[in-house]
Design a protein around this motif. Structure first.
Motif, PDB file in Angstrom:
ATOM      1  N   ALA A 150       0.857  -1.187   0.000  1.00 12.37           N
ATOM      2  CA  ALA A 150       0.000   0.000   0.000  1.00 12.37           C
ATOM      3  C   ALA A 150       0.892   1.235   0.000  1.00 12.37           C
ATOM      4  O   ALA A 150       1.767   1.377   0.850  1.00 12.37           O
ATOM      5  CB  ALA A 150      -0.904   0.002   1.227  1.00 12.37           C
ATOM      6  N   LEU A 151       0.692   2.111  -0.948  1.00 13.45           N
ATOM      7  CA  LEU A 151       1.480   3.337  -1.033  1.00 13.45           C
ATOM      8  C   LEU A 151       0.841   4.416  -0.174  1.00 13.45           C
ATOM      9  O   LEU A 151      -0.385   4.456  -0.016  1.00 13.45           O
ATOM     10  CB  LEU A 151       1.568   3.808  -2.487  1.00 13.45           C
ATOM     11  N   PRO A 152       1.661   5.328   0.371  1.00 10.82           N
ATOM     12  CA  PRO A 152       1.090   6.409   1.174  1.00 10.82           C
ATOM     13  C   PRO A 152       0.195   7.303   0.325  1.00 10.82           C
ATOM     14  O   PRO A 152       0.327   7.365  -0.897  1.00 10.82           O
ATOM     15  CB  PRO A 152       2.311   7.177   1.682  1.00 10.82           C
ATOM     16  N   GLN A 153      -0.719   8.000   0.974  1.00  7.38           N
ATOM     17  CA  GLN A 153      -1.666   8.841   0.256  1.00  7.38           C
ATOM     18  C   GLN A 153      -0.984   9.958  -0.517  1.00  7.38           C
ATOM     19  O   GLN A 153      -1.535  10.467  -1.479  1.00  7.38           O
ATOM     20  CB  GLN A 153      -2.708   9.410   1.214  1.00  7.38           C
ATOM     21  N   GLN A 154       0.241  10.350  -0.111  1.00  5.83           N
ATOM     22  CA  GLN A 154       0.961  11.390  -0.848  1.00  5.83           C
ATOM     23  C   GLN A 154       1.290  10.950  -2.276  1.00  5.83           C
ATOM     24  O   GLN A 154       1.481  11.761  -3.151  1.00  5.83           O
ATOM     25  CB  GLN A 154       2.279  11.770  -0.170  1.00  5.83           C
ATOM     26  N   ALA A 155       1.397   9.648  -2.485  1.00  5.89           N
ATOM     27  CA  ALA A 155       1.694   9.132  -3.821  1.00  5.89           C
ATOM     28  C   ALA A 155       0.407   9.213  -4.641  1.00  5.89           C
ATOM     29  O   ALA A 155      -0.433   8.342  -4.586  1.00  5.89           O
ATOM     30  CB  ALA A 155       2.208   7.704  -3.740  1.00  5.89           C
ATOM     31  N   GLY A 156       0.280  10.273  -5.359  1.00 11.32           N
ATOM     32  CA  GLY A 156      -0.951  10.506  -6.111  1.00 11.32           C
ATOM     33  C   GLY A 156      -0.989   9.763  -7.432  1.00 11.32           C
ATOM     34  O   GLY A 156      -0.015   9.153  -7.864  1.00 11.32           O
ATOM     35  N   VAL A 157      -2.120   9.828  -8.092  1.00 10.53           N
ATOM     36  CA  VAL A 157      -2.302   9.193  -9.386  1.00 10.53           C
ATOM     37  C   VAL A 157      -1.324   9.823 -10.370  1.00 10.53           C
ATOM     38  O   VAL A 157      -1.124  11.033 -10.397  1.00 10.53           O
ATOM     39  CB  VAL A 157      -3.758   9.387  -9.864  1.00 10.53           C
ATOM     40  N   GLY A 158      -0.696   9.000 -11.167  1.00  9.78           N
ATOM     41  CA  GLY A 158       0.211   9.499 -12.180  1.00  9.78           C
ATOM     42  C   GLY A 158       1.655   9.591 -11.727  1.00  9.78           C
ATOM     43  O   GLY A 158       2.527   9.880 -12.532  1.00  9.78           O
ATOM     44  N   GLN A 159       1.930   9.364 -10.475  1.00  6.98           N
ATOM     45  CA  GLN A 159       3.316   9.397 -10.006  1.00  6.98           C
ATOM     46  C   GLN A 159       3.977   8.065 -10.308  1.00  6.98           C
ATOM     47  O   GLN A 159       3.361   7.010 -10.214  1.00  6.98           O
ATOM     48  CB  GLN A 159       3.383   9.659  -8.501  1.00  6.98           C
ATOM     49  N   ALA A 160       5.238   8.129 -10.685  1.00  4.73           N
ATOM     50  CA  ALA A 160       5.992   6.918 -10.992  1.00  4.73           C
ATOM     51  C   ALA A 160       6.465   6.243  -9.710  1.00  4.73           C
ATOM     52  O   ALA A 160       6.768   6.902  -8.728  1.00  4.73           O
ATOM     53  CB  ALA A 160       7.192   7.256 -11.866  1.00  4.73           C
ATOM     54  N   VAL A 161       6.483   4.929  -9.745  1.00  6.94           N
ATOM     55  CA  VAL A 161       7.000   4.126  -8.643  1.00  6.94           C
ATOM     56  C   VAL A 161       8.154   3.324  -9.203  1.00  6.94           C
ATOM     57  O   VAL A 161       8.061   2.764 -10.294  1.00  6.94           O
ATOM     58  CB  VAL A 161       5.911   3.194  -8.077  1.00  6.94           C
ATOM     59  N   GLU A 162       9.261   3.269  -8.463  1.00  4.37           N
ATOM     60  CA  GLU A 162      10.432   2.545  -8.926  1.00  4.37           C
ATOM     61  C   GLU A 162      10.649   1.309  -8.069  1.00  4.37           C
ATOM     62  O   GLU A 162      10.626   1.380  -6.843  1.00  4.37           O
ATOM     63  CB  GLU A 162      11.663   3.453  -8.839  1.00  4.37           C
ATOM     64  N   LEU A 163      10.819   0.164  -8.721  1.00  3.01           N
ATOM     65  CA  LEU A 163      11.077  -1.093  -8.047  1.00  3.01           C
ATOM     66  C   LEU A 163      12.543  -1.442  -8.247  1.00  3.01           C
ATOM     67  O   LEU A 163      13.018  -1.494  -9.384  1.00  3.01           O
ATOM     68  CB  LEU A 163      10.183  -2.203  -8.618  1.00  3.01           C
ATOM     69  N   ARG A 164      13.259  -1.653  -7.145  1.00  3.59           N
ATOM     70  CA  ARG A 164      14.666  -2.039  -7.228  1.00  3.59           C
ATOM     71  C   ARG A 164      14.737  -3.550  -7.032  1.00  3.59           C
ATOM     72  O   ARG A 164      14.297  -4.073  -6.017  1.00  3.59           O
ATOM     73  CB  ARG A 164      15.496  -1.328  -6.170  1.00  3.59           C
ATOM     74  N   ARG A 165      15.303  -4.224  -8.011  1.00  3.40           N
ATOM     75  CA  ARG A 165      15.391  -5.673  -7.982  1.00  3.40           C
ATOM     76  C   ARG A 165      16.589  -6.121  -7.161  1.00  3.40           C
ATOM     77  O   ARG A 165      17.501  -5.337  -6.917  1.00  3.40           O
ATOM     78  CB  ARG A 165      15.496  -6.178  -9.414  1.00  3.40           C
ATOM     79  N   PRO A 166      16.611  -7.377  -6.728  1.00  4.70           N
ATOM     80  CA  PRO A 166      17.733  -7.872  -5.927  1.00  4.70           C
ATOM     81  C   PRO A 166      19.096  -7.749  -6.623  1.00  4.70           C
ATOM     82  O   PRO A 166      20.109  -7.584  -5.961  1.00  4.70           O
ATOM     83  CB  PRO A 166      17.391  -9.339  -5.679  1.00  4.70           C
ATOM     84  N   ASP A 167      19.101  -7.769  -7.946  1.00  6.61           N
ATOM     85  CA  ASP A 167      20.373  -7.637  -8.674  1.00  6.61           C
ATOM     86  C   ASP A 167      20.787  -6.187  -8.842  1.00  6.61           C
ATOM     87  O   ASP A 167      21.809  -5.895  -9.482  1.00  6.61           O
ATOM     88  CB  ASP A 167      20.299  -8.339 -10.038  1.00  6.61           C
ATOM     89  N   GLY A 168      20.034  -5.242  -8.283  1.00  3.69           N
ATOM     90  CA  GLY A 168      20.384  -3.832  -8.334  1.00  3.69           C
ATOM     91  C   GLY A 168      19.733  -3.065  -9.474  1.00  3.69           C
ATOM     92  O   GLY A 168      19.730  -1.828  -9.472  1.00  3.69           O
ATOM     93  N   ARG A 169      19.202  -3.768 -10.465  1.00  2.00           N
ATOM     94  CA  ARG A 169      18.522  -3.075 -11.568  1.00  2.00           C
ATOM     95  C   ARG A 169      17.203  -2.506 -11.073  1.00  2.00           C
ATOM     96  O   ARG A 169      16.614  -3.012 -10.120  1.00  2.00           O
ATOM     97  CB  ARG A 169      18.293  -4.019 -12.733  1.00  2.00           C
ATOM     98  N   THR A 170      16.739  -1.458 -11.746  1.00  2.00           N
ATOM     99  CA  THR A 170      15.482  -0.845 -11.357  1.00  2.00           C
ATOM    100  C   THR A 170      14.487  -0.959 -12.490  1.00  2.00           C
ATOM    101  O   THR A 170      14.838  -1.100 -13.660  1.00  2.00           O
ATOM    102  CB  THR A 170      15.655   0.635 -10.985  1.00  2.00           C
ATOM    103  N   ARG A 171      13.215  -0.881 -12.111  1.00  2.00           N
ATOM    104  CA  ARG A 171      12.133  -0.920 -13.080  1.00  2.00           C
ATOM    105  C   ARG A 171      11.068   0.078 -12.637  1.00  2.00           C
ATOM    106  O   ARG A 171      10.680   0.097 -11.472  1.00  2.00           O
ATOM    107  CB  ARG A 171      11.556  -2.330 -13.131  1.00  2.00           C
ATOM    108  N   THR A 172      10.625   0.917 -13.554  1.00  2.00           N
ATOM    109  CA  THR A 172       9.589   1.911 -13.226  1.00  2.00           C
ATOM    110  C   THR A 172       8.218   1.330 -13.479  1.00  2.00           C
ATOM    111  O   THR A 172       7.983   0.665 -14.460  1.00  2.00           O
ATOM    112  CB  THR A 172       9.793   3.170 -14.088  1.00  2.00           C
TER     113      THR A 172
END
Length: 172
Positions: A150-172
């Protein structure tokens, strides 16, 4: 620890990591002052369950000479996981997000008592760490199992979220 700074920064008007007020250091190393002891543990809390009914664990015989006095706000979500025999909290816990925050109100070395030298110390540290990292969520995920956050309410619609994978690579 600067007690007033802790209260300001981490309590954040009851919405912080651990919404309590640290008041003062209680006790002394003077021989005429009676040391504090932990209350008899119960099986009601996961961190004290292994010590309940086991007087040889050394938990209730450890001598504590100082601890930080804590004030909990009325209707506080903070709970005492372990208390001193006179009722003051020794270990506090607070659910924060999908995790837990724990506060031990005495020193974790031998400057404020002999607990760090007692047989109950290492097993209690194990229980504290295991309880803290177990979180409140569904536990561990297996490969291929979705992770829901669950993302905090400050994270509004249209904001990007970045996922950092265990190997260090990121995915938006």
């Amino acid at each position: 620890v600067q007690l007033d700074a802790y209260t300001r920064q981490l309590s954040r008007d009851r919405s912080g990591l651990l919404p309590v007020q640290l008041l003062r250091v209680v006790g002394a190393d003077q021989p005429e002052v009676e040391p504090f002891r932990f209350a008899e543990p119960t099986s009601a809390h996961p961190i004290t369950r292994p010590f309940a009914g086991n007087p040889r664990s050394g938990l209730t015989t450890a001598l504590i000479h100082r601890y930080v006095e804590v004030r909990l706000p009325e209707d506080s979500p903070v709970r005492a996981a372990l208390e001193f025999s006179h009722g003051a909290p020794a270990v506090l816990e607070h659910d924060y997000g999908s995790g837990r925050v724990l506060l031990v109100t005495t020193a974790l070395d031998d400057r404020w008592g002999n607990w760090a030298l007692w047989p109950s110390f290492l097993p209690m540290m194990h229980e504290l760490v295991e309880y803290a990292v177990s979180g409140r969520g569904t536990g561990h995920a297996t490969v291929g199992q979705p992770i829901s956050i669950a993302l905090p309410q400050q994270a509004g619609v249209g904001q990007a979220v970045e996922l950092r994978r265990p190997d260090g690579r990121t995915r938006t």
